[in-house]
Design an enzyme around this catalytic site. Structure first.
Site, PDB file in Angstrom:
ATOM      1  N   LYS A 206      49.420 -33.476   1.338  1.00 33.97           N
ATOM      2  CA  LYS A 206      48.821 -34.463   0.422  1.00 33.97           C
ATOM      3  C   LYS A 206      49.481 -34.229  -0.942  1.00 33.97           C
ATOM      4  CE  LYS A 206      45.973 -37.705  -0.703  1.00 33.97           C
ATOM      5  NZ  LYS A 206      46.241 -39.097  -0.305  1.00 33.97           N
ATOM      6  N   ASP A 263      42.858 -28.111  10.572  1.00 36.02           N
ATOM      7  CA  ASP A 263      41.520 -28.084  11.170  1.00 36.02           C
ATOM      8  C   ASP A 263      41.052 -29.507  11.459  1.00 36.02           C
ATOM      9  OD1 ASP A 263      38.950 -27.081  11.930  1.00 36.02           O
ATOM     10  OD2 ASP A 263      38.194 -27.733   9.986  1.00 36.02           O
ATOM     11  N   ASP A 267      40.713 -31.860  15.372  1.00 34.23           N
ATOM     12  CA  ASP A 267      39.502 -32.453  15.971  1.00 34.23           C
ATOM     13  C   ASP A 267      39.771 -33.925  16.289  1.00 34.23           C
ATOM     14  OD1 ASP A 267      37.999 -30.072  15.713  1.00 34.23           O
ATOM     15  OD2 ASP A 267      36.193 -31.178  15.117  1.00 34.23           O
TER      16      ASP A 267
HETATM   17  C1  IPM Z   1      38.101 -24.184  13.965  1.00 35.56           C
HETATM   18  C2  IPM Z   1      36.767 -24.129  13.246  1.00 35.56           C
HETATM   19  C3  IPM Z   1      36.790 -23.107  12.128  1.00 35.56           C
HETATM   20  C4  IPM Z   1      37.857 -23.530  11.134  1.00 35.56           C
HETATM   21  C5  IPM Z   1      35.436 -22.897  11.429  1.00 35.56           C
HETATM   22  C6  IPM Z   1      34.374 -22.453  12.410  1.00 35.56           C
HETATM   23  C7  IPM Z   1      35.515 -21.928  10.293  1.00 35.56           C
HETATM   24  O1  IPM Z   1      36.415 -25.393  12.800  1.00 35.56           O
HETATM   25  O2  IPM Z   1      38.536 -23.143  14.495  1.00 35.56           O
HETATM   26  O3  IPM Z   1      38.707 -25.251  14.050  1.00 35.56           O
HETATM   27  O4  IPM Z   1      37.591 -24.331  10.249  1.00 35.56           O
HETATM   28  O5  IPM Z   1      38.980 -23.055  11.275  1.00 35.56           O
HETATM   29 MN    MN Z   2      37.715 -26.956  13.513  1.00 32.19          MN
END
Ligand code: IPM
Ligand code: MN
Ligand code: NAD
Length: 370
Positions: A206, A263, A267
């Protein structure tokens, strides 16, 4: 898993030739999916020795210990790899145990490369129209030891109208350079699932808003990419990347990014693979004891109900076995998970009728016979 098991340390000189794996199921669904992954590892016949550890919320609530003294040094010394479930428990509001155990392993064991493969095993799992497995086959390499995760910053005048909170984004030359170099090396050394070479490293940042850190990432990326003229170097801002990921995932190959963007986008990427229950990851420092964990968390709302999808954990176990040199065992496990999906021998989140244990059992039985 035996929650009473204590931390085991080996006497110097008793090191065995067998690969030794520390198993830390952790909290919530971690305690359900990891036993399934362990069952599959055993069924694969890989010659490994598994040792359980009870680190997690239950243990913390019992004796306030998150990581026993010397815990990380012990893991690095006595084990070849670590298999982890998840950490997070509603009873521990501060999340201190997750921070100390999970981030502790990543930071204190210097596991700087968080490798998160994004692979669609079967078209039925992808929410996008007309997308086939060959269209979703990329990897996100997430910087894993710095960024906004370092806990640098603080709160001043807490609880007053003048309160100030800062959360610093730490980016070191060494940290940025080693993950970017890892990405180019990864691209050079790995093929896609269909056997074709990987060709493109895309750096996601970013830098239009976060100019100081962005400038460092930009300069280092330019410099390191110059050492790999045979590979294509690309750049995308993280906001645009999110849009492209759901519009056309075909364009991605190797993505390298910082801790927090990594992170978030993994997801999102898990959504392309069938959800968080399907996504695997490794926390790697080449040559050191590395840690493997599914991308998902402890999922408190489904924990203890035999609902959690164990395939992310099982695919994580396969990733760990491949890392340890058991490539044929890993390939058999992956092929069996694919078979389970095709035959609908899965948990409900991906459309099957089975529970966590039954889906794990199905894979383990097939793997032992294959
Ligand atoms: C991941 C999780 C962790 C992160 C959390 C639980 C701290 O979301 O492993 O993706 O943010 O890395
Ligand atoms: Mn995560
Ligand atoms: P989560 O990954 O636990 O759950 C997000 C959603 O995905 C929920 O709807 C959950 O039911 C679903 N889900 C996750 N894994 C699944 C599986 N295997 N099968 C079926 N469905 C699954 O994320 P969250 O809800 O944001 O966090 C819950 C807790 O986990 C928090 O304490 C968080 O800090 C922690 N967490 C830990 C890790 C880790 O230890 N690596 C990773 C992410 C979140």
């Amino acid at each position: 898993m035996d929650s009473k098991k204590e931390t085991r340390t080996q006497e110097p000189g008793t090191r065995q030739t067998k690969h030794r794996i520390a198993v830390i199921p952790g909290d919530g669904i971690g305690q359900e999916v990891i036993p399934q992954a362990v069952k599959v590892i055993r069924a694969s016949g890989a010659d490994v020795e598994l040792t359980d550890f009870d680190w997690g919320a239950d243990r913390y609530l019992l004796d306030q210990i998150t990581v026993p003294p010397d815990g990380f040094a012990m893991l690095g010394r006595d084990f070849d790899a670590i298999l982890v479930g998840a950490f997070g428990d509603l009873r521990v509001k501060t999340n201190i145990h997750a921070k100390e155990i999970l981030l502790g392993m990543r930071f204190k064991m210097d596991l700087y490369a968080n490798v998160r493969p994004v692979r669609l095993l079967d078209a039925s799992l992808c929410p996008l129209k007309g997308v086939e497995p060959k269209d979703v086959d990329f990897v996100v390499l997430r910087e894993n030891t710095e960024g906004v995760y370092t806990d640098a910053g603080g709160v001043f005048k807490q609880g007053t109208p003048d309160e100030i909170a800062t959360q610093e984004d730490i980016n070191t030359r060494k940290g940025v350079e080693r993950i970017i170099r890892y990405a180019f090396q990864y691209c050079e050394r790995h093929t896609k699932l269909d056997g074709s070479p990987r060709k493109t490293v895309l750096m996601c940042d970013k830098s239009n808003a976060m100019t100081h850190a962005g400038s460092l990432w930009q300069r280092v990326f330019k410099e390191v990419s110059g050492e790999y003229p045979q590979l294509t170097a690309q750049h995308m801002y993280v906001d645009a990347l999110c849009m492209h990921m759901v519009r056309d995932p075909r364009q991605f190959d190797v993505i390298v990014t910082n801790n927090m963007f990594g992170d978030i986008i993994t997801d999102l990427a898990a959504g392309l693979q069938g959800g968080l229950g399907m996504a695997a990851s490794g926390n790697i420092h080449p040559g050191k004891t590395s840690m493997f964990e599914p991308v998902h968390g402890s999922a408190p709302s489904i924990a203890g109900k035999n609902l959690a999808n164990p395939f992310g954990a099982i695919l994580t176990a396969a990733m760990m076995l491949a890392h340890l040199g058991f490539s044929s065992e890993a390939a058999r496990i992956e092929a069996t998970v694919l078979e389970a999906i095709r035959q609908k021998k899965t948990t409900q989140d991906i459309g099957g009728p089975l529970g966590t244990r039954e889906a794990g059992e199905w894979v383990a039985t097939k793997v032992s016979r294959s």
